[in-house]
Design a protein around this motif. Structure first.
Motif, PDB file in Angstrom:
ATOM      1  N   VAL A  43      20.194  -5.528 -13.370  1.00  0.00           N
ATOM      2  CA  VAL A  43      20.060  -4.118 -12.986  1.00  0.00           C
ATOM      3  C   VAL A  43      19.938  -3.248 -14.238  1.00  0.00           C
ATOM      4  O   VAL A  43      20.651  -3.465 -15.219  1.00  0.00           O
ATOM      5  CB  VAL A  43      21.297  -3.676 -12.166  1.00  0.00           C
ATOM      6  N   LEU A  44      19.039  -2.274 -14.194  1.00  0.00           N
ATOM      7  CA  LEU A  44      18.973  -1.265 -15.253  1.00  0.00           C
ATOM      8  C   LEU A  44      19.256   0.105 -14.634  1.00  0.00           C
ATOM      9  O   LEU A  44      18.569   0.502 -13.686  1.00  0.00           O
ATOM     10  CB  LEU A  44      17.581  -1.238 -15.910  1.00  0.00           C
ATOM     11  N   ILE A  45      20.255   0.786 -15.167  1.00  0.00           N
ATOM     12  CA  ILE A  45      20.528   2.158 -14.735  1.00  0.00           C
ATOM     13  C   ILE A  45      20.024   3.105 -15.812  1.00  0.00           C
ATOM     14  O   ILE A  45      20.485   3.056 -16.956  1.00  0.00           O
ATOM     15  CB  ILE A  45      22.040   2.381 -14.504  1.00  0.00           C
ATOM     16  N   VAL A  46      19.052   3.941 -15.454  1.00  0.00           N
ATOM     17  CA  VAL A  46      18.595   4.982 -16.377  1.00  0.00           C
ATOM     18  C   VAL A  46      19.236   6.272 -15.896  1.00  0.00           C
ATOM     19  O   VAL A  46      18.971   6.732 -14.782  1.00  0.00           O
ATOM     20  CB  VAL A  46      17.057   5.108 -16.389  1.00  0.00           C
ATOM     21  N   ALA A  47      20.121   6.830 -16.716  1.00  0.00           N
ATOM     22  CA  ALA A  47      20.931   7.964 -16.265  1.00  0.00           C
ATOM     23  C   ALA A  47      20.554   9.222 -17.024  1.00  0.00           C
ATOM     24  O   ALA A  47      20.275   9.192 -18.226  1.00  0.00           O
ATOM     25  CB  ALA A  47      22.410   7.645 -16.482  1.00  0.00           C
ATOM     26  N   GLY A  48      20.560  10.340 -16.299  1.00  0.00           N
ATOM     27  CA  GLY A  48      20.294  11.632 -16.922  1.00  0.00           C
ATOM     28  C   GLY A  48      21.572  12.225 -17.500  1.00  0.00           C
ATOM     29  O   GLY A  48      22.614  11.574 -17.532  1.00  0.00           O
ATOM     30  N   ILE A  49      21.471  13.466 -17.949  1.00  0.00           N
ATOM     31  CA  ILE A  49      22.637  14.134 -18.524  1.00  0.00           C
ATOM     32  C   ILE A  49      23.326  14.945 -17.429  1.00  0.00           C
ATOM     33  O   ILE A  49      22.684  15.639 -16.654  1.00  0.00           O
ATOM     34  CB  ILE A  49      22.242  15.064 -19.683  1.00  0.00           C
ATOM     35  N   GLY A  50      24.637  14.848 -17.370  1.00  0.00           N
ATOM     36  CA  GLY A  50      25.413  15.555 -16.351  1.00  0.00           C
ATOM     37  C   GLY A  50      26.549  14.659 -15.897  1.00  0.00           C
ATOM     38  O   GLY A  50      26.666  13.520 -16.362  1.00  0.00           O
ATOM     39  N   GLN A  51      27.380  15.175 -14.982  1.00  0.00           N
ATOM     40  CA  GLN A  51      28.460  14.332 -14.454  1.00  0.00           C
ATOM     41  C   GLN A  51      27.867  13.143 -13.716  1.00  0.00           C
ATOM     42  O   GLN A  51      28.358  12.023 -13.819  1.00  0.00           O
ATOM     43  CB  GLN A  51      29.383  15.143 -13.536  1.00  0.00           C
ATOM     44  N   ALA A  52      26.787  13.373 -12.974  1.00  0.00           N
ATOM     45  CA  ALA A  52      26.132  12.280 -12.242  1.00  0.00           C
ATOM     46  C   ALA A  52      25.635  11.215 -13.219  1.00  0.00           C
ATOM     47  O   ALA A  52      25.772  10.015 -12.973  1.00  0.00           O
ATOM     48  CB  ALA A  52      24.971  12.829 -11.427  1.00  0.00           C
ATOM     49  N   GLY A  53      25.095  11.664 -14.327  1.00  0.00           N
ATOM     50  CA  GLY A  53      24.550  10.744 -15.316  1.00  0.00           C
ATOM     51  C   GLY A  53      25.594   9.831 -15.935  1.00  0.00           C
ATOM     52  O   GLY A  53      25.264   8.791 -16.513  1.00  0.00           O
ATOM     53  N   MET A  55      27.381   7.922 -14.439  1.00  0.00           N
ATOM     54  CA  MET A  55      27.386   6.644 -13.705  1.00  0.00           C
ATOM     55  C   MET A  55      26.985   5.508 -14.650  1.00  0.00           C
ATOM     56  O   MET A  55      27.473   4.401 -14.539  1.00  0.00           O
ATOM     57  CB  MET A  55      26.395   6.690 -12.547  1.00  0.00           C
ATOM     58  N   GLY A  56      26.067   5.828 -15.538  1.00  0.00           N
ATOM     59  CA  GLY A  56      25.600   4.820 -16.487  1.00  0.00           C
ATOM     60  C   GLY A  56      26.666   4.410 -17.490  1.00  0.00           C
ATOM     61  O   GLY A  56      26.656   3.296 -18.000  1.00  0.00           O
ATOM     62  N   GLN A  57      27.583   5.320 -17.766  1.00  0.00           N
ATOM     63  CA  GLN A  57      28.662   4.985 -18.720  1.00  0.00           C
ATOM     64  C   GLN A  57      29.813   4.268 -18.031  1.00  0.00           C
ATOM     65  O   GLN A  57      30.601   3.599 -18.663  1.00  0.00           O
ATOM     66  CB  GLN A  57      29.262   6.250 -19.327  1.00  0.00           C
ATOM     67  N   HIS A  58      29.929   4.473 -16.722  1.00  0.00           N
ATOM     68  CA  HIS A  58      31.088   3.963 -16.001  1.00  0.00           C
ATOM     69  C   HIS A  58      30.823   2.655 -15.270  1.00  0.00           C
ATOM     70  O   HIS A  58      31.702   2.133 -14.609  1.00  0.00           O
ATOM     71  CB  HIS A  58      31.569   5.019 -14.991  1.00  0.00           C
ATOM     72  N   MET A  59      29.598   2.146 -15.360  1.00  0.00           N
ATOM     73  CA  MET A  59      29.278   0.881 -14.700  1.00  0.00           C
ATOM     74  C   MET A  59      28.781  -0.146 -15.693  1.00  0.00           C
ATOM     75  O   MET A  59      28.059   0.191 -16.636  1.00  0.00           O
ATOM     76  CB  MET A  59      28.194   1.101 -13.632  1.00  0.00           C
ATOM     77  N   LYS A  60      29.148  -1.416 -15.422  1.00  0.00           N
ATOM     78  CA  LYS A  60      28.649  -2.477 -16.284  1.00  0.00           C
ATOM     79  C   LYS A  60      27.285  -2.913 -15.760  1.00  0.00           C
ATOM     80  O   LYS A  60      27.176  -3.391 -14.633  1.00  0.00           O
ATOM     81  CB  LYS A  60      29.624  -3.646 -16.261  1.00  0.00           C
ATOM     82  N   ALA A  61      26.269  -2.698 -16.536  1.00  0.00           N
ATOM     83  CA  ALA A  61      24.894  -3.091 -16.193  1.00  0.00           C
ATOM     84  C   ALA A  61      24.088  -2.805 -17.454  1.00  0.00           C
ATOM     85  O   ALA A  61      24.659  -2.379 -18.464  1.00  0.00           O
ATOM     86  CB  ALA A  61      24.356  -2.259 -15.028  1.00  0.00           C
ATOM     87  N   ASN A  62      22.784  -3.047 -17.425  1.00  0.00           N
ATOM     88  CA  ASN A  62      21.956  -2.525 -18.515  1.00  0.00           C
ATOM     89  C   ASN A  62      21.858  -1.027 -18.273  1.00  0.00           C
ATOM     90  O   ASN A  62      21.533  -0.610 -17.148  1.00  0.00           O
ATOM     91  CB  ASN A  62      20.549  -3.125 -18.438  1.00  0.00           C
ATOM     92  N   THR A  63      22.165  -0.233 -19.270  1.00  0.00           N
ATOM     93  CA  THR A  63      22.108   1.206 -19.024  1.00  0.00           C
ATOM     94  C   THR A  63      21.427   1.950 -20.176  1.00  0.00           C
ATOM     95  O   THR A  63      21.548   1.569 -21.341  1.00  0.00           O
ATOM     96  CB  THR A  63      23.514   1.839 -18.806  1.00  0.00           C
ATOM     97  N   LEU A  64      20.722   2.997 -19.794  1.00  0.00           N
ATOM     98  CA  LEU A  64      20.127   3.897 -20.777  1.00  0.00           C
ATOM     99  C   LEU A  64      20.542   5.303 -20.395  1.00  0.00           C
ATOM    100  O   LEU A  64      20.345   5.716 -19.250  1.00  0.00           O
ATOM    101  CB  LEU A  64      18.592   3.810 -20.713  1.00  0.00           C
ATOM    102  N   HIS A  65      21.161   6.011 -21.315  1.00  0.00           N
ATOM    103  CA  HIS A  65      21.568   7.393 -21.057  1.00  0.00           C
ATOM    104  C   HIS A  65      20.573   8.246 -21.823  1.00  0.00           C
ATOM    105  O   HIS A  65      20.581   8.262 -23.051  1.00  0.00           O
ATOM    106  CB  HIS A  65      22.999   7.601 -21.570  1.00  0.00           C
TER     107      HIS A  65
END
Ligand SMILES: Cc1ncc(C[n+]2csc(CCOP(=O)(O)OP(=O)(O)O)c2C)c(N)n1
Ligand SMILES: [Mg+2]
Length: 288
Positions: A43-53, A55-65
């Motif tokens: 899984v890759l989570i591409v997260a934006g900036i904000g509280q919603a974003g 999610m990418g910091q709080h989940m273990k997966a491939n993530t890009l903030h």
């Protein structure tokens, strides 16, 4: 082997306020991904900036903030080069409907193979409560001290107008519905859009958990057929004492995803392709 939701857990401090709708959304997403047999490395989570974003910091997966509002271009590129990843784009209403609005239009039009979750708390949460494009008319915020003079944007009619391949709305307070919608969206090839209504107990005192809970109803339970685009528009115009949630529209026939249009349907990550550079000598010589 079965995947457990806890495989997505990260041992890190969570910085959302108590009572934030993000907790329920994250919990539901972990259960959904695990239920589909997807492991974090797939899984890759591409997260934006904000509280919603976050999610990418709080989940273990491939993530890009990524930069504010720029999650969809990054998700587009990531999906093009590695189609073995399940690409999720996750951001807020400010991120997606204000700064990122332009990208949203073209992601839907191109039918990029991405599931896009917009946590719609109808406010800028991270920056402490300014009005967003979906903020209610008359709401008082630091940027609208006399009350918001504008009507909120309706993301559902916008996406229906773009004939996006999957258009849904859910609510952080209905985990069962959210999971059922996410399951379909994640399995669907092409652009799957979900606007997720969410309480922000710190900065949105108007559209509270109770406010949403008293209004939401499930359109599919009420008989709406997601293949009927015209009817979807009619249902999506409703907003007020009753708020429709569920799957508004889903392509009856699958249509080509962006990757097929760009790479001719090559079913492997670009990184595994042979390097076959074009010979541009002739063109260069012409301009010497
Ligand atoms: C280019 C740019 N513009 C503005 C900001 C400031 N900013 C950070 S988050 C945000 C809005 C957050 O609201 P939303 O996307 O709704 O997410 P929420 O925090 O409500 O989940 C803004 C304006 C920024 N970081 N970068
Ligand atoms: Mg927001």
């Amino acid at each position: 082997m079965a995947v457990e939701p806890k495989e997505y857990n990260l041992d890190r401090e969570i910085t959302w306020c108590p009572g934030c709708g993000n907790f329920a959304i994250m919990d539901t997403l972990k259960r959904t991904l695990a239920g589909l047999g997807l492991s974090p490395h797939q899984v890759l989570i591409v997260a934006g900036i904000g509280q919603a974003g976050k999610m990418g910091q709080h989940m273990k997966a491939n993530t890009l903030h990524v930069l504010h509002g720029r999650l969809l271009p990054v998700a587009t590129g990531a999906g093009l080069v590695n189609n073995r990843l399940k690409v999720l784009a996750i951001g807020g209403d400010g991120d997606g409907y204000a700064e990122g609005g332009n990208h949203l239009i073209h992601a839907a039009r191109r039918n990029i193979d991405v599931t896009y979750m917009v946590h719609n708390n109808m406010i800028y949460g991270l920056t402490k409560g300014q009005a967003s494009p979906t903020s209610t008319k008359s709401i008082k915020t630091p940027t609208t001290p006399q009350g918001n003079p504008l009507e909120g944007l309706n993301p559902i009619t916008l996406l229906l107008g773009l004939k996006a391949s999957f258009v849904a709305r859910s609510f952080a307070g209905d985990k069962e519905q959210l999971r059922a919608i996410l399951e379909k969206a994640i399995q669907k090839p092409g652009f799957a859009f979900i606007d997720i209504l969410q309480q922000c107990p710190s900065f949105n005192k108007v559209n509270t958990f109770k406010w949403f809970k008293e209004r939401v109803y499930d359109i599919n339970e009420a008989g709406h057929d997601p293949s009927d685009l015209k009817e979807a528009f009619r249902v999506a115009l409703e907003w007020g004492d009753r708020i429709p949630t569920g799957i508004f529209y889903e392509d009856p026939e699958p249509r080509p995803v962006f990757r097929e249009a760009v790479l001719g349907g090559e079913d492997k990550p670009v990184t595994t392709s042979e390097i076959n550079p074009l010979d541009i000598t002739e063109i260069m010589e012409e301009h010497l």
